[in-house]
Enzyme design. Structure first.
Site, PDB file in Angstrom:
ATOM      1  N   GLY B 231       0.822  -1.202   0.000  1.00 10.18           N
ATOM      2  CA  GLY B 231       0.000   0.000   0.000  1.00 10.18           C
ATOM      3  C   GLY B 231       0.852   1.245   0.000  1.00 10.18           C
ATOM      4  O   GLY B 231       1.962   1.241  -0.525  1.00 10.18           O
ATOM      5  N   SER B 232       0.320   2.292   0.607  1.00 10.17           N
ATOM      6  CA  SER B 232       0.993   3.591   0.528  1.00 10.17           C
ATOM      7  C   SER B 232       2.165   3.666   1.497  1.00 10.17           C
ATOM      8  O   SER B 232       2.254   2.915   2.470  1.00 10.17           O
ATOM      9  CB  SER B 232       0.005   4.694   0.868  1.00 10.17           C
ATOM     10  OG  SER B 232      -0.330   4.590   2.244  1.00 10.17           O
ATOM     11  N   GLY B 236       2.759   2.217   5.301  1.00  9.11           N
ATOM     12  CA  GLY B 236       3.958   1.469   5.672  1.00  9.11           C
ATOM     13  C   GLY B 236       4.722   2.106   6.815  1.00  9.11           C
ATOM     14  O   GLY B 236       5.305   1.409   7.650  1.00  9.11           O
ATOM     15  N   GLU B 253       5.644  -3.503   0.784  1.00  7.24           N
ATOM     16  CA  GLU B 253       5.698  -3.089  -0.619  1.00  7.24           C
ATOM     17  C   GLU B 253       4.929  -1.790  -0.709  1.00  7.24           C
ATOM     18  O   GLU B 253       3.716  -1.785  -0.765  1.00  7.24           O
ATOM     19  CB  GLU B 253       5.046  -4.129  -1.535  1.00  7.24           C
ATOM     20  CG  GLU B 253       5.645  -5.506  -1.485  1.00  7.24           C
ATOM     21  CD  GLU B 253       7.028  -5.584  -2.090  1.00  7.24           C
ATOM     22  OE1 GLU B 253       7.419  -4.649  -2.819  1.00  7.24           O
ATOM     23  OE2 GLU B 253       7.733  -6.579  -1.813  1.00  7.24           O
TER      24      GLU B 253
END
Lengths: 499, 499, 499, 499
Positions: B231-232, B236, B253
């Site tokens: 995600g963003s 993260g 990721e």
């Protein structure tokens, strides 16, 4: 030799050791052996910037050439082994053999890293597209901040430095405030190697002396992409998230609460020797020290008797004296925590053998103790904590499954072992259903790893890996490359997109 | 086919789709296609406990047998490819070819993981001690929490699930609230495979539907040792430290801000096709979408003209329609953010081509836009941010060194590429002094990775790796084992400790 | 220094060099520099038996300890680099820089092998049966017979010896009759290392001096499981089948007929330097010497002019003199074969530049020649043969496909290269449809491999691999192990057999 | 079902089976089941040429796409498992479970090879020169000649074919004249897969039927770079040198003379079951069949009694019948050799139990025997030979060292095992001083390898490796590549050569 002579022999002269604000005491006798100049926290940005500049040059030096620096470093360590070992003893209180062993470990990792410098293997990979070449390569990352602990004042640093240098990264080292002298002496070896090497960039390896603020500068800087920190779980629980929050890579080597399972078929003579070495060696201050003994009930009584006998004759005293096996704790605080922990154990029903302060026939001013053997009725809360001192808790078990369950039922995950001659027990212990530690030994104590294997563990041990195997990958960035050398532009997975 | 028919064809009937609290809208037309029952956060402990119980059984199942489950899953995906692809289109708004491509990627990773199931290679290692055997083995870790994003609603999950299952780990999946329907349909495929497999433990794979609270339960639980989150960067930066603080392992990721360098020698026809696909494919909502074009000044004008021509004819519209290349953005919020970002670009001196809302000849209710090509005077702050929309910023460069500097001068590190026929340029781009991204391509756009390579990148991309190469090691714990089968007890590094 | 002084400096005194039956001549001036005592073929069984006894001890020495011997050997080589290099020059006629380079290569392989000694990685492998552990380990094989050639009188031996020793194998070395002095001097270095090492078994490394009969004893003995032979294709065609017939393992490094393709985009200045070095270096007597030049027709004329110019100024002469680039051929026979081959080339339509005997300003008695550049109308039979002399055949091509076809259309498969700045050409050359050689370079000549890569090639080159990568596996036996630690006895592939 | 019906079910109709010159008999009843058309030796050059043409196309097909063919082949095998297994039984006389197991092994290797098709990993390697990139890649080799034996009529071929196809090589298969029917049926499966695959080149897989002359064509042709031959040591001693003499690569899987050591601590019930299966399974006609039992003297008597009891009740008979464990020998010649060998054993002092022809309650015309248990006074010459029949020689030992010595003291080196619960014994058996076989098991019989490991052994076993691990490298050529992307031309090893 006096403390001063030992330090001078390792290249640390008066000027380097005096006039500063950081008082350093030897565990041997509590004497202040130096007052060091500390790095000004305000200098840290410039230090990090220097490392970044060095990085841009060093990353382009071919790895085998970088390996040559590490080879020269190893040669310096070989030449200075006795002197450097003596500083380990002075600074961390280790007995002579262990001081030398620590330097040997540094030499070993240099040999290993020199070999690596012609490998650093990535992969070529079969591509699904015609006229395409795929590969995974490994590139240098940038400056590595190394935060090391007092108990292995130089070996763990050397694991990091040998790999980091070969991998193309500069290093900035903040040793423990408790053992900065060994750090200084070891760094001198590296500096000599750098001179012989010739054309390494300035700032390739920097040593910073001081406390938490210095460490925080490394932890918080985006220009230090890797922070390798060895120390307590508490420290790691702070450092890890901070490094993560700024998208750096933490390599954490934190606490252990290492157990040995002794099975009915164990070779008891070997077991006793292994237990004593791993429980009382380095005065119980290794991260891999044996702390928990899980003995089959059928042999517990006999084994405890043997251990009591062995413990009663252990030579405690000056670590420089030949014959000494148990040197001092690092300081009085460590002794106080040990004694306090033994009180907790007694409160939980533990029977404590040994575990007393020693003041006769030992250098005055040092924190000497007799190692403690504690028979516990069960694995209570104090057993589940790591106390950095020679306390060995003894528990018993009925089935191997229970023993493994007990072994795993602590928050730490560093090292573990079983003594057994039974193949099924040994293999079960090493299986997916066995020990949950990063290190699992059979018929060896939990401490004393070889540098060829990766060192570290999961859970509160922090998950990092250092030293052998492919621990070097922790110091590099991975790049997946695909090169299209055809005149077509096919898409993966058969996607069509025709403009 | 109606939305309902599409969902029904993928096994999702009325009962599964109605009566709940989570409204799901299709990007195609903004229609509410389901109101799903959400997982009660209070159930999470029981769900995690179920996974832990499954783990104790699954870790003992031989890996090749675990691979058989993944093989059966792959067979189900092959059989349901068209139906599942259609749900991807419905749920995420992808064009048909891309929906099918996403399912193909799931199939590919299953094939790969089946092969892995007879490997999971550790190392045997030469020991320095006689009569000792050393090895590094890999063991299952425990439940894996998977948090996936709307833009690859199932492929990224499948990377995780195929590896995690083969590696011996149960999974708990929290898909994006924006695309839970594809998740449900894909999970049905896995459930069918589980039935055919026969004796997998209950709770091996669990799907949880809901929002942040559900995710937090995975992030915070010590019983979920691995959290794989896509995600963003903002997400993260929260998840990573939390998982780290409780000594779990995050696999992140996160964002990309992917560039292409176009060198003077580039095959421009190929470059144009690659640029358009990677910049406007999936409406610019891939984490690997091309967002920055760094063109040599000598060819900039010509290339921009070609791109303007290509952009002007791109078919924007219903992603189900054959011929459509640009489908809708995920929702109106995404469109608003895109338009706002274009205003910032204009304020920075950018000249914007395209980048307008589309309402003619498209399904009403969807957030359709024409892709934007933005000529920038320099790499300003708005360019250094990731905007999840089809915006392509164009900058120019003089020397390759400058181009690489510009390419690396963003906080993200996912994907990158160069178009050149010049060997020296290509190799420099792939070297230690080249792209700092986890993915670096030559004569291929930044998107569309094959599953054989590891996927991910450093810096704000989060450092995790998924999919091919040895990404599977991220799902296992490493154990360094030494077995002493001699009757002696030598210590490493030549240490002597004779009691 | 006189020949004798050079030999004495390398530890070879009068007694060692006189009184025997094997006359040794220096290529420099054809002077007889020694008459060596030859090994009596009747002694070979005892020599082999001694190696077998050493094997039973050495295989149990831990590999990192074996690595320590190789490290000490490397140190001896570092210390004796100049002296040993001078013997290479004396014995093989190489220029000083190449003599030193050969010793450097020995040092490099030692560093590499020391690192290997803590690796020798096998695999742990996922088993399909519960309660089973599977692994692939690598074990020592037994004595290695090494048959080396005059042109690399010590480097190729060192590749074998460094790997063989670390892998746990004794060695028996039969050097070329033409260059036994370097062998003796190098073996002295190893002997000094053995003394420092301390407790290696007798017979671990043995040097045998003599001719074919000695070699045959190694080739034919079942007690020499590995025979590593470097030399001509003819030799290999005899040795390989003989070793195979008694189920030994041949490692063959035979002939090369190495080509360079020069593409239109090549950096011609670099190409010229690479061509000259690789064609005339070591007087064309490397197995990787450049022998065929395949030039794009558009640039052929210009390139040939440049080469003619460069060739015309090459300093031919005493290899000890600073400035000399082309030393003597190994003997007059080699010169005669060269001249004869040039006649064949002329008969095939070739235009020969250079290729003449030199007698002015060179030491008398040596076989000095000017290197030959031969413009050929096509790749005739004489071009397809390897002539061990500085002959470079020049052919031209139209398409890259044709060039690769021509490059591959010889029986040998050792080394190859292309000079091009075009990415597509370079990658095509390295692809499955490109060069069929074991070594393929881009913008580097065919000679001068680094020790980190595996050295060797298919076809008449013999298929063996030495030096880096996993060439060490050629010196060990592979064992697939499965340990059942359960109380069940499942069969693989689900077979049922219930008695 | 009749023989014909079984063959028809596997796709072999009347036309395929009649009218030729090669009579095929079923071991079950000696009935002639087919007279096959043989390949005309004169056709071999054209067949090989076809394979070479296929090669030039197939090597350029991306490996993952080649893997898709192998996946389809695996699917065909799954679908035809029962039918193909029945032909194995008919053609080779195996019992039903073993026939099915053989097909399962084919399926397993296909799964494995599909995974490999996205790997075929080479290495990227650190170069010592700036601006240089080094890599080791693996490329297809060309046509693979496969010569297979009757006892595993299809599994060993499938190991070769799955790897060879994925690696980019065409195949030409010459099955044993004794079991060509299974070959034909299995090849039909591959042909069906080829049709589904769609665009594979003609001649990718060819089946040739016939005798020695056909085989010789493969062995002697330079256009068949790899010859993988399974069979007797005698065959291998001819094939290996011939392939070597023309610089091809032999992959030899020859004889075994596999032993089990039974230690005092062994789980005897498990041992008995393992012994019986591995000694009498496939009527002792596996290359990994147990042939020698080396029992500790303290337990010999008891173990022999148990074995005699087990042997006395073994159901010998029609392999198609449920309950049968011992089917027929392949033909009467095999039975005659077995009986003759038993006579030799008696002459050496052996006491033979069993080992008699069986004619009651078995299909007439087949060569049925009762398995033989032979108590030997020592390991005489007849024991050191491999007899392809169910003969188990029993010897005793005093010390483990002696037992290992005896185990290794035969010319063959395929498989071996120990039964022990003692860790030290097990590890010693697996160590450098232990078994010298390519396969070494603990608490498992010598037969029944999993496909994940490499299969083969040294000494007269021939040295080849097939199946798992990196056996695939045997089917590819290795290329060491160095790319200079700098504008400099440094030489390795610091050599200077300035023209």
């Amino acid at each position: 030799m006096t403390h001063k002579e030992i330090l001078a022999a390792a290249g640390l002269n008066e000027a380097a050791l005096t006039g500063g604000t950081l008082a350093v005491y030897s565990p041997i006798d509590g004497a202040e052996v130096a007052s060091l100049h500390e790095t000004d926290p305000a200098e840290m940005p410039a230090i990090i910037a220097r490392a970044q500049i060095a990085f841009r040059q060093w990353r382009n030096v071919p790895a085998p050439r970088r390996g040559e620096l590490v080879r020269l470093f190893g040669e310096e360590l070989r030449a200075a082994k006795a002197e450097l070992g003596a500083v380990v003893t002075l600074d961390a209180g280790k007995i002579t053999s262990e001081g030398l062993g620590e330097v040997q470990e540094m030499i070993d990792i240099c040999d290993f890293a020199v070999g690596l410098s012609r490998q650093l293997y990535g992969l070529t990979i079969a591509s699904e597209r015609p006229g395409h070449r795929m590969a995974e390569t490994w590139h240098p990352m940038g400056p590595v901040g190394i935060i090391s602990a007092f108990n292995f004042p130089v070996a763990v640093w050397s694991w990091n430095v040998a790999l980091a240098l070969v991998c193309g990264n500069p290093i900035i080292w903040k040793p423990s405030e408790k053992s900065p002298l060994t750090a200084m002496a070891a760094h001198r070896c590296l500096e000599r190697a750098l001179v012989k090497f010739g054309d390494a960039p300035d700032g390739l390896s920097q040593l910073v002396i001081g406390g938490a603020e210095i460490g925080a500068a490394l932890v918080d800087s985006r220009d230090v992409p890797i922070v390798s920190a060895t120390g307590s779980t508490r420290m790691g629980s702070l450092v890890g998230p901070k490094v993560m929050a700024r998208f750096g890579r933490p390599i954490l080597e934190l606490g252990g609460n290492n157990a040995m399972i002794v099975a009915p078929s164990a070779d008891l003579d070997m077991a006793v020797r292994a237990i004593v070495f791993s429980a009382v060696g380095t005065a119980g201050q290794r991260c891999t020290s044996l702390r928990r003994l899980i003995v089959h009930e059928s042999i517990r009584e006999g084994l405890v008797e043997k251990l009591k006998a062995a413990y009663s004759t252990l030579p405690v005293g000056d670590p420089r004296a030949s014959g000494t096996l148990v040197g001092p704790l690092v300081d009085n605080g460590a002794r106080a925590r040990m004694l306090e922990q033994l009180d907790r154990a007694r409160a939980d029903g533990g029977i404590v053998h040994g575990g007393e302060s020693v003041s006769d026939a030992v250098p005055q001013g040092g924190a000497y103790v007799t190692p403690a053997l504690v028979e516990m009725p069960s694995q209570t809360e104090c057993v589940r904590e790591e106390t950095f001192a020679p306390i060995l808790y003894v528990m018993s078990y009925e089935t191997l499954e229970d023993a493994i369950e007990m072994q795993n039922d602590v928050p730490q995950g560093l090292s573990s072992c079983i003594f057994t001659l039974n193949l099924r027990e040994a293999e079960t212990f090493l299986s997916a259903a066995g020990s949950d530690c990063g290190i699992a030994n059979v018929n060896i104590g939990p401490s004393g790893a070889e540098i060829g294997g990766a060192f570290g563990g999961e859970k509160e041990t922090g998950g990092g890996r250092e030293s052998g195997s492919d621990a070097w990958k922790g110091y590099m960035r991975r790049q997946t490359c695909t090169v299209n050398y055809s005149a077509e532009l096919p898409l993966a997975q058969g996607v069509r997109f025709d403009i």
